[in-house]
Design a protein around this motif. Sequence first.
Motif, PDB file in Angstrom:
ATOM      1  N   SER A  22       0.846  -1.200   0.000  1.00 35.01           N
ATOM      2  CA  SER A  22       0.000   0.000   0.000  1.00 35.01           C
ATOM      3  C   SER A  22       0.882   1.250   0.000  1.00 35.01           C
ATOM      4  CB  SER A  22      -0.908   0.009   1.225  1.00 35.01           C
ATOM      5  OG  SER A  22      -0.166   0.313   2.382  1.00 35.01           O
ATOM      6  N   PRO A  23       0.354   2.352  -0.515  1.00 35.36           N
ATOM      7  CA  PRO A  23       1.127   3.596  -0.497  1.00 35.36           C
ATOM      8  C   PRO A  23       1.577   3.990   0.909  1.00 35.36           C
ATOM      9  CG  PRO A  23      -0.731   3.819  -1.974  1.00 35.36           C
ATOM     10  CD  PRO A  23      -0.898   2.502  -1.265  1.00 35.36           C
ATOM     11  N   ASP A  24       0.737   3.773   1.922  1.00 35.09           N
ATOM     12  CA  ASP A  24       1.125   4.111   3.300  1.00 35.09           C
ATOM     13  C   ASP A  24       2.354   3.325   3.745  1.00 35.09           C
ATOM     14  OD1 ASP A  24      -0.961   5.910   3.513  1.00 35.09           O
ATOM     15  OD2 ASP A  24      -2.306   4.486   4.499  1.00 35.09           O
ATOM     16  N   VAL A  25       2.410   2.043   3.386  1.00 30.11           N
ATOM     17  CA  VAL A  25       3.544   1.193   3.750  1.00 30.11           C
ATOM     18  C   VAL A  25       4.795   1.650   3.005  1.00 30.11           C
ATOM     19  CG1 VAL A  25       4.481  -1.160   3.577  1.00 30.11           C
ATOM     20  CG2 VAL A  25       2.141  -0.799   4.388  1.00 30.11           C
ATOM     21  N   VAL A  26       4.661   1.945   1.731  1.00 31.94           N
ATOM     22  CA  VAL A  26       5.808   2.395   0.925  1.00 31.94           C
ATOM     23  C   VAL A  26       6.366   3.709   1.485  1.00 31.94           C
ATOM     24  CG1 VAL A  26       6.556   3.149  -1.374  1.00 31.94           C
ATOM     25  CG2 VAL A  26       5.011   1.190  -1.141  1.00 31.94           C
ATOM     26  N   ILE A  27       5.487   4.643   1.801  1.00 30.25           N
ATOM     27  CA  ILE A  27       5.923   5.928   2.346  1.00 30.25           C
ATOM     28  C   ILE A  27       6.604   5.733   3.701  1.00 30.25           C
ATOM     29  CG2 ILE A  27       5.114   8.147   3.249  1.00 30.25           C
ATOM     30  CD1 ILE A  27       2.928   8.019   1.012  1.00 30.25           C
ATOM     31  N   ALA A  28       6.032   4.867   4.543  1.00 34.79           N
ATOM     32  CA  ALA A  28       6.645   4.605   5.860  1.00 34.79           C
ATOM     33  C   ALA A  28       8.033   4.007   5.700  1.00 34.79           C
ATOM     34  CB  ALA A  28       5.751   3.681   6.684  1.00 34.79           C
ATOM     35  N   ARG A  29       8.198   3.074   4.767  1.00 36.50           N
ATOM     36  CA  ARG A  29       9.523   2.480   4.526  1.00 36.50           C
ATOM     37  C   ARG A  29      10.504   3.542   4.045  1.00 36.50           C
ATOM     38  NH1 ARG A  29       7.104  -2.606   1.286  1.00 36.50           N
ATOM     39  NH2 ARG A  29       6.663  -3.959   3.064  1.00 36.50           N
ATOM     40  N   ALA A  30      10.042   4.418   3.160  1.00 41.66           N
ATOM     41  CA  ALA A  30      10.912   5.473   2.630  1.00 41.66           C
ATOM     42  C   ALA A  30      11.331   6.425   3.753  1.00 41.66           C
ATOM     43  CB  ALA A  30      10.202   6.234   1.517  1.00 41.66           C
ATOM     44  N   ARG A  31      10.366   6.862   4.553  1.00 40.19           N
ATOM     45  CA  ARG A  31      10.694   7.803   5.637  1.00 40.19           C
ATOM     46  C   ARG A  31      11.593   7.166   6.690  1.00 40.19           C
ATOM     47  NH1 ARG A  31       4.985  10.461   5.502  1.00 40.19           N
ATOM     48  NH2 ARG A  31       5.473  12.269   4.227  1.00 40.19           N
ATOM     49  N   ALA A  32      11.460   5.873   6.901  1.00 40.18           N
ATOM     50  CA  ALA A  32      12.310   5.184   7.884  1.00 40.18           C
ATOM     51  C   ALA A  32      13.779   5.224   7.463  1.00 40.18           C
ATOM     52  CB  ALA A  32      11.850   3.741   8.066  1.00 40.18           C
ATOM     53  N   ARG A  33      14.032   5.471   6.193  1.00 40.19           N
ATOM     54  CA  ARG A  33      15.408   5.468   5.695  1.00 40.19           C
ATOM     55  C   ARG A  33      15.984   6.875   5.518  1.00 40.19           C
ATOM     56  NH1 ARG A  33      15.705   0.558   1.405  1.00 40.19           N
ATOM     57  NH2 ARG A  33      17.876   1.177   1.464  1.00 40.19           N
ATOM     58  N   ILE A  34      15.217   7.908   5.911  1.00 41.97           N
ATOM     59  CA  ILE A  34      15.720   9.282   5.806  1.00 41.97           C
ATOM     60  C   ILE A  34      17.021   9.393   6.605  1.00 41.97           C
ATOM     61  CG2 ILE A  34      15.273  11.673   6.522  1.00 41.97           C
ATOM     62  CD1 ILE A  34      12.375  11.270   5.612  1.00 41.97           C
ATOM     63  N   GLY A  35      18.013   9.977   5.978  1.00 41.41           N
ATOM     64  CA  GLY A  35      19.333  10.118   6.594  1.00 41.41           C
ATOM     65  C   GLY A  35      20.319   9.040   6.172  1.00 41.41           C
ATOM     66  N   GLU A  36      19.819   7.951   5.571  1.00 47.78           N
ATOM     67  CA  GLU A  36      20.712   6.882   5.087  1.00 47.78           C
ATOM     68  C   GLU A  36      21.620   7.456   4.014  1.00 47.78           C
ATOM     69  OE1 GLU A  36      19.593   3.347   2.206  1.00 47.78           O
ATOM     70  OE2 GLU A  36      18.961   2.891   4.257  1.00 47.78           O
ATOM     71  N   ARG A  37      22.899   7.130   4.078  1.00 42.94           N
ATOM     72  CA  ARG A  37      23.880   7.684   3.142  1.00 42.94           C
ATOM     73  C   ARG A  37      23.701   7.143   1.727  1.00 42.94           C
ATOM     74  NH1 ARG A  37      28.321  10.232   5.120  1.00 42.94           N
ATOM     75  NH2 ARG A  37      29.590   9.418   3.441  1.00 42.94           N
ATOM     76  N   TRP A  38      23.976   8.005   0.756  1.00 43.20           N
ATOM     77  CA  TRP A  38      23.953   7.627  -0.652  1.00 43.20           C
ATOM     78  C   TRP A  38      25.210   6.824  -0.968  1.00 43.20           C
ATOM     79  CZ3 TRP A  38      27.169   8.381  -4.819  1.00 43.20           C
ATOM     80  CH2 TRP A  38      26.624   8.092  -6.078  1.00 43.20           C
ATOM     81  N   SER A  39      25.089   5.871  -1.866  1.00 49.57           N
ATOM     82  CA  SER A  39      26.229   5.080  -2.311  1.00 49.57           C
ATOM     83  C   SER A  39      26.066   4.787  -3.793  1.00 49.57           C
ATOM     84  CB  SER A  39      26.282   3.762  -1.534  1.00 49.57           C
ATOM     85  OG  SER A  39      27.117   2.833  -2.193  1.00 49.57           O
ATOM     86  N   PRO A  40      27.140   4.828  -4.561  1.00 53.93           N
ATOM     87  CA  PRO A  40      27.006   4.513  -5.985  1.00 53.93           C
ATOM     88  C   PRO A  40      26.609   3.062  -6.235  1.00 53.93           C
ATOM     89  CG  PRO A  40      29.312   4.787  -5.403  1.00 53.93           C
ATOM     90  CD  PRO A  40      28.511   5.180  -4.199  1.00 53.93           C
TER      91      PRO A  40
END
Length: 114
Positions: free
Chosen positions: A47-65
């Motif tokens: 569901s969109p709510d689950v996808v958004i929650a997963r995305a927000r849970a990763r805020i601050g995670e470092r970018w990697s190539p």
Amino acid sequence: MTDRNGPDGWPQVVHKSKRRGVVAEESWSEFAAGRPVHVIGYLGTASPDVVIARARARIGERWSPLRNCQHFVRACHAVVECSPDLDRAWRPVVPMMLALTAYGAFRLVASGGA
């Protein structure tokens, strides 16, 4: 895209940003940076709510190539994580790496080092 609108009136976007160096939530305008944005479709069945929650849970995670925005989107949707862009970039390099590894192993054995 998220359930919140930014100051520009468009949905906020959570994304893995090379420019910012981390997963961040920002306005559509900041995300697009003047470039056209194409929404391809919806991956998976979460569901969109689950996808958004997963995305927000990763805020601050470092970018990697090696773990780019394509991996991030797929992880949020709980589908197989891959990056077609990264696959295309590495495809010509892998056979050469394998050949060099085999050559190195051959030289090691031939010199009596194994």
